[in-house]
Design a protein around this motif. Structure first.
Motif, PDB file in Angstrom:
ATOM      1  N   ARG A 100       0.772  -1.099  -0.031  1.00 13.30           N
ATOM      2  CA  ARG A 100       0.020  -0.173  -0.062  1.00 13.30           C
ATOM      3  C   ARG A 100       0.861   1.280   0.039  1.00 13.30           C
ATOM      4  O   ARG A 100       0.488   2.343  -0.660  1.00 13.30           O
ATOM      5  N   LEU A 101       1.714   1.235   0.677  1.00 14.44           N
ATOM      6  CA  LEU A 101       2.799   2.391   0.770  1.00 14.44           C
ATOM      7  C   LEU A 101       3.480   2.584  -0.575  1.00 14.44           C
ATOM      8  O   LEU A 101       3.418   3.605  -1.070  1.00 14.44           O
ATOM      9  N   VAL A 102       3.994   1.431  -1.324  1.00 14.61           N
ATOM     10  CA  VAL A 102       4.559   1.297  -2.480  1.00 14.61           C
ATOM     11  C   VAL A 102       3.529   2.088  -3.461  1.00 14.61           C
ATOM     12  O   VAL A 102       3.959   2.744  -4.396  1.00 14.61           O
ATOM     13  N   ASP A 103       2.291   1.457  -3.397  1.00 13.36           N
ATOM     14  CA  ASP A 103       1.407   2.131  -4.383  1.00 13.36           C
ATOM     15  C   ASP A 103       1.217   3.505  -4.553  1.00 13.36           C
ATOM     16  O   ASP A 103       1.047   4.125  -5.539  1.00 13.36           O
ATOM     17  N   LEU A 104       1.301   3.986  -3.150  1.00 18.70           N
ATOM     18  CA  LEU A 104       0.598   5.298  -2.892  1.00 18.70           C
ATOM     19  C   LEU A 104       2.077   6.228  -3.616  1.00 18.70           C
ATOM     20  O   LEU A 104       2.019   7.274  -4.268  1.00 18.70           O
ATOM     21  N   LEU A 105       3.323   5.598  -3.212  1.00 20.04           N
ATOM     22  CA  LEU A 105       4.531   6.376  -3.753  1.00 20.04           C
ATOM     23  C   LEU A 105       4.713   6.442  -5.062  1.00 20.04           C
ATOM     24  O   LEU A 105       4.864   7.450  -5.823  1.00 20.04           O
ATOM     25  N   GLN A 106       4.261   5.182  -5.987  1.00 21.65           N
ATOM     26  CA  GLN A 106       4.510   5.174  -7.245  1.00 21.65           C
ATOM     27  C   GLN A 106       3.372   6.152  -7.954  1.00 21.65           C
ATOM     28  O   GLN A 106       3.797   6.599  -9.076  1.00 21.65           O
ATOM     29  N   ARG A 107       2.195   6.037  -7.436  1.00 24.02           N
ATOM     30  CA  ARG A 107       1.063   6.814  -7.981  1.00 24.02           C
ATOM     31  C   ARG A 107       1.507   8.452  -8.035  1.00 24.02           C
ATOM     32  O   ARG A 107       0.845   9.221  -8.486  1.00 24.02           O
ATOM     33  N   SER A 108       2.474   8.672  -6.946  1.00 21.01           N
ATOM     34  CA  SER A 108       2.506  10.171  -6.515  1.00 21.01           C
ATOM     35  C   SER A 108       4.118  10.862  -6.996  1.00 21.01           C
ATOM     36  O   SER A 108       4.085  11.939  -7.133  1.00 21.01           O
TER      37      SER A 108
ATOM     38  N   ARG B 271       7.311  11.371  -9.823  1.00 21.15           N
ATOM     39  CA  ARG B 271       7.349  11.893 -11.379  1.00 21.15           C
ATOM     40  C   ARG B 271       8.007  10.686 -12.008  1.00 21.15           C
ATOM     41  O   ARG B 271       8.755   9.627 -11.478  1.00 21.15           O
ATOM     42  N   GLY B 272       8.121  10.622 -13.376  1.00 17.73           N
ATOM     43  CA  GLY B 272       8.808   9.629 -14.077  1.00 17.73           C
ATOM     44  C   GLY B 272      10.344   9.792 -13.867  1.00 17.73           C
ATOM     45  O   GLY B 272      11.006   8.574 -14.211  1.00 17.73           O
ATOM     46  N   SER B 273      10.650  10.856 -13.541  1.00 20.47           N
ATOM     47  CA  SER B 273      12.147  10.945 -13.478  1.00 20.47           C
ATOM     48  C   SER B 273      12.776  10.657 -11.913  1.00 20.47           C
ATOM     49  O   SER B 273      13.938  10.340 -11.717  1.00 20.47           O
ATOM     50  N   ASP B 274      11.857  10.426 -11.035  1.00 25.57           N
ATOM     51  CA  ASP B 274      12.111   9.800  -9.663  1.00 25.57           C
ATOM     52  C   ASP B 274      12.458   8.380  -9.793  1.00 25.57           C
ATOM     53  O   ASP B 274      11.901   7.837 -10.502  1.00 25.57           O
ATOM     54  N   THR B 275      13.312   7.912  -8.835  1.00 28.62           N
ATOM     55  CA  THR B 275      13.593   6.713  -8.483  1.00 28.62           C
ATOM     56  C   THR B 275      13.212   6.211  -7.259  1.00 28.62           C
ATOM     57  O   THR B 275      13.450   6.717  -6.087  1.00 28.62           O
ATOM     58  N   LEU B 276      12.415   5.018  -7.261  1.00 28.36           N
ATOM     59  CA  LEU B 276      11.938   4.515  -5.793  1.00 28.36           C
ATOM     60  C   LEU B 276      12.587   2.929  -5.560  1.00 28.36           C
ATOM     61  O   LEU B 276      12.578   2.343  -6.635  1.00 28.36           O
ATOM     62  N   ALA B 277      13.177   2.771  -4.758  1.00 30.39           N
ATOM     63  CA  ALA B 277      13.673   1.427  -4.398  1.00 30.39           C
ATOM     64  C   ALA B 277      13.594   1.019  -2.933  1.00 30.39           C
ATOM     65  O   ALA B 277      13.541   1.832  -1.930  1.00 30.39           O
TER      66      ALA B 277
ATOM     67  N   ASP C 119      14.225  -4.137   4.850  1.00 30.99           N
ATOM     68  CA  ASP C 119      12.842  -4.824   4.959  1.00 30.99           C
ATOM     69  C   ASP C 119      11.622  -3.693   4.996  1.00 30.99           C
ATOM     70  O   ASP C 119      10.716  -3.781   4.518  1.00 30.99           O
ATOM     71  N   ASP C 120      11.499  -2.718   5.924  1.00 33.90           N
ATOM     72  CA  ASP C 120      10.631  -1.695   5.839  1.00 33.90           C
ATOM     73  C   ASP C 120      11.196  -0.364   5.635  1.00 33.90           C
ATOM     74  O   ASP C 120      10.372   0.639   5.736  1.00 33.90           O
ATOM     75  N   GLU C 121      12.331  -0.194   4.638  1.00 31.60           N
ATOM     76  CA  GLU C 121      12.902   0.880   4.510  1.00 31.60           C
ATOM     77  C   GLU C 121      12.927   1.088   2.735  1.00 31.60           C
ATOM     78  O   GLU C 121      13.262   0.382   2.025  1.00 31.60           O
ATOM     79  N   PHE C 122      12.751   2.451   2.501  1.00 32.29           N
ATOM     80  CA  PHE C 122      12.474   2.879   1.017  1.00 32.29           C
ATOM     81  C   PHE C 122      13.344   4.052   0.550  1.00 32.29           C
ATOM     82  O   PHE C 122      13.369   4.845   1.692  1.00 32.29           O
ATOM     83  N   CYS C 123      13.951   4.333  -0.656  1.00 32.93           N
ATOM     84  CA  CYS C 123      14.729   5.620  -0.891  1.00 32.93           C
ATOM     85  C   CYS C 123      14.054   6.044  -2.070  1.00 32.93           C
ATOM     86  O   CYS C 123      13.744   5.229  -2.852  1.00 32.93           O
ATOM     87  N   LEU C 124      13.869   7.270  -1.917  1.00 31.72           N
ATOM     88  CA  LEU C 124      13.396   7.767  -3.243  1.00 31.72           C
ATOM     89  C   LEU C 124      14.628   9.051  -3.652  1.00 31.72           C
ATOM     90  O   LEU C 124      15.254   9.713  -2.776  1.00 31.72           O
ATOM     91  N   ILE C 125      15.023   8.850  -4.862  1.00 33.59           N
ATOM     92  CA  ILE C 125      15.947   9.906  -5.462  1.00 33.59           C
ATOM     93  C   ILE C 125      15.170  10.805  -6.397  1.00 33.59           C
ATOM     94  O   ILE C 125      14.479  10.476  -7.181  1.00 33.59           O
ATOM     95  N   LEU C 126      15.015  12.093  -6.139  1.00 29.98           N
ATOM     96  CA  LEU C 126      14.110  13.321  -6.683  1.00 29.98           C
ATOM     97  C   LEU C 126      15.195  14.257  -7.189  1.00 29.98           C
ATOM     98  O   LEU C 126      15.813  15.081  -6.553  1.00 29.98           O
TER      99      LEU C 126
ATOM    100  N   SER D 126       2.774  15.401   2.756  1.00 26.21           N
ATOM    101  CA  SER D 126       1.427  15.547   1.921  1.00 26.21           C
ATOM    102  C   SER D 126       1.164  13.967   1.912  1.00 26.21           C
ATOM    103  O   SER D 126       0.004  13.584   2.124  1.00 26.21           O
ATOM    104  N   LEU D 127       2.295  13.290   1.471  1.00 26.34           N
ATOM    105  CA  LEU D 127       2.033  11.805   1.322  1.00 26.34           C
ATOM    106  C   LEU D 127       1.536  11.003   2.532  1.00 26.34           C
ATOM    107  O   LEU D 127       0.842  10.074   2.538  1.00 26.34           O
ATOM    108  N   LEU D 128       2.419  11.608   3.500  1.00 25.96           N
ATOM    109  CA  LEU D 128       2.216  10.925   4.868  1.00 25.96           C
ATOM    110  C   LEU D 128       0.748  11.260   5.314  1.00 25.96           C
ATOM    111  O   LEU D 128       0.029  10.154   5.819  1.00 25.96           O
ATOM    112  N   GLU D 129       0.239  12.215   5.078  1.00 29.83           N
ATOM    113  CA  GLU D 129      -1.160  12.694   5.654  1.00 29.83           C
ATOM    114  C   GLU D 129      -2.240  11.723   4.548  1.00 29.83           C
ATOM    115  O   GLU D 129      -3.179  11.158   5.377  1.00 29.83           O
ATOM    116  N   ARG D 130      -1.886  11.471   3.633  1.00 28.12           N
ATOM    117  CA  ARG D 130      -2.728  10.746   2.511  1.00 28.12           C
ATOM    118  C   ARG D 130      -2.556   9.217   2.972  1.00 28.12           C
ATOM    119  O   ARG D 130      -3.724   8.737   3.278  1.00 28.12           O
TER     120      ARG D 130
END
Length: 301
Positions: A199-207, A209-215, A219-226, A240-244
């Motif tokens: 559910r977290l991944v789905d929210l992040l991927q929908r939010s 940009r195409g140039s951003d990188t999600l990895a 186990d429970d950690e993700f990184c975003l390069i913006l 904003s994403l946390l609130e949603r």
């Protein structure tokens, strides 16, 4: 011509034409004026025997036998046949070594079949190659992605972050930690914990940009390069994403994540990748403490 000369010459000619091993002629039995005719029949006998031997070699597939003399007109077509067979053999040998760019135009039915077989082999090889290339690409993609969430994995993240940082591109690095995953796994099952992650991944991927990188970093950690995203903007986006995430999730447990943001490039251009990740992790931890997540996790334990 005496009857004796006629019978001797006739019998010899018959033997030449019909016997596998003709009976030789005794020229001394002929009157002198027919000796020349007898020698001519001997030459015919020799030529026919040479043709038979040569034809037998070709019929047996032996292309290494002795070639007949050029003055033997009876074998000229057989010599052309040998040349054709040698050409077929050479093309078959090339095809056997993987050179399928061969064509044949002799013996129409055989040539059509031969050319068709090579075309089919070439087409099959091309399909196999394309399939192999696709499999390799799929393998590379699988090696670069997390099997559960479908995001890039840690190895890809490190390679991409290193390239991004060495190029000096500006942007932000966000580290996210899904709060309470251990508790969800323990109280609601690991399957539910997997759904929590997705559910977290789905929210992040929908939010993003195409140039951003999600990895997925752990186990429970993700990184975003913006890329080209200031830290203030990145922080605002994460808030904003946390609130949603925390208000729209339909689950029997609280849904939230903590995050930390550091600058890429700019004042951090000279820092190492490890330093940047430690800085993002420290910012995440401070954020988690400020939000009381650490205390809540300790009380839940």
């Amino acid at each position: 011509m005496s009857l004796r000369d006629r019978d001797v010459l006739y019998e010899y000619l018959r033997s030449i034409l019909y016997d596998e091993n003709p009976q030789p002629i005794n020229l001394s039995e002929l009157d002198p004026e027919y000796t020349k005719f007898g020698r001519a029949l001997q030459f015919l006998d020799s030529s026919i025997q040479e043709m038979r031997t040569y034809a037998a070699d070709l019929a047996a597939g032996n292309l290494s036998g002795a070639k007949p003399l050029e003055d033997n007109a009876l074998t000229h077509s057989l010599i052309e046949l040998e040349d054709k067979l040698r050409d077929i053999t050479k093309k078959a040998q090339l095809a056997a070594r993987g050179d399928y760019a061969q064509t044949m135009d002799w013996l129409p039915d055989f040539s059509d079949a031969f050319n068709s077989i090579l075309r089919q082999i070439e087409e099959l090889n091309e399909r196999v190659k394309q399939s192999s290339d696709s499999a390799k690409r799929a393998g590379i993609e699988m090696n670069n992605h997390d099997s559960l969430t479908g995001t890039y994995n840690r190895r890809y993240l490190m390679d991409h972050l290193r390239t991004f940082h060495l190029a000096g591109w500006p942007g932000s690095l966000c580290m996210l930690d899904l709060d309470g995953l251990g508790r969800v796994n323990h109280e609601y099952s690991h399957k539910e914990g997997d759904e929590y992650l997705k559910r977290l991944v789905d929210l992040l991927q929908r939010s993003i940009r195409g140039s951003d990188t999600l990895a997925r970093y752990g186990d429970d950690e993700f990184c975003l390069i913006l890329p080209n995203c200031a830290t203030a903007v990145a922080n605002s986006k994460m808030e904003s994403l946390l609130e949603r995430f925390s208000t729209t999730a339909e689950s029997p447990y609280p849904s939230s994540f903590s995050f930390g943001v550091v600058e890429l490039g700019g004042s951090n251009a000279d820092r190492s990748i490890d330093d940047l990740l430690k800085m993002a992790d420290r910012a995440l931890w401070e954020n988690k403490q400020a939000a009381g997540v650490v205390q809540a996790a300790a009380q839940g334990a």
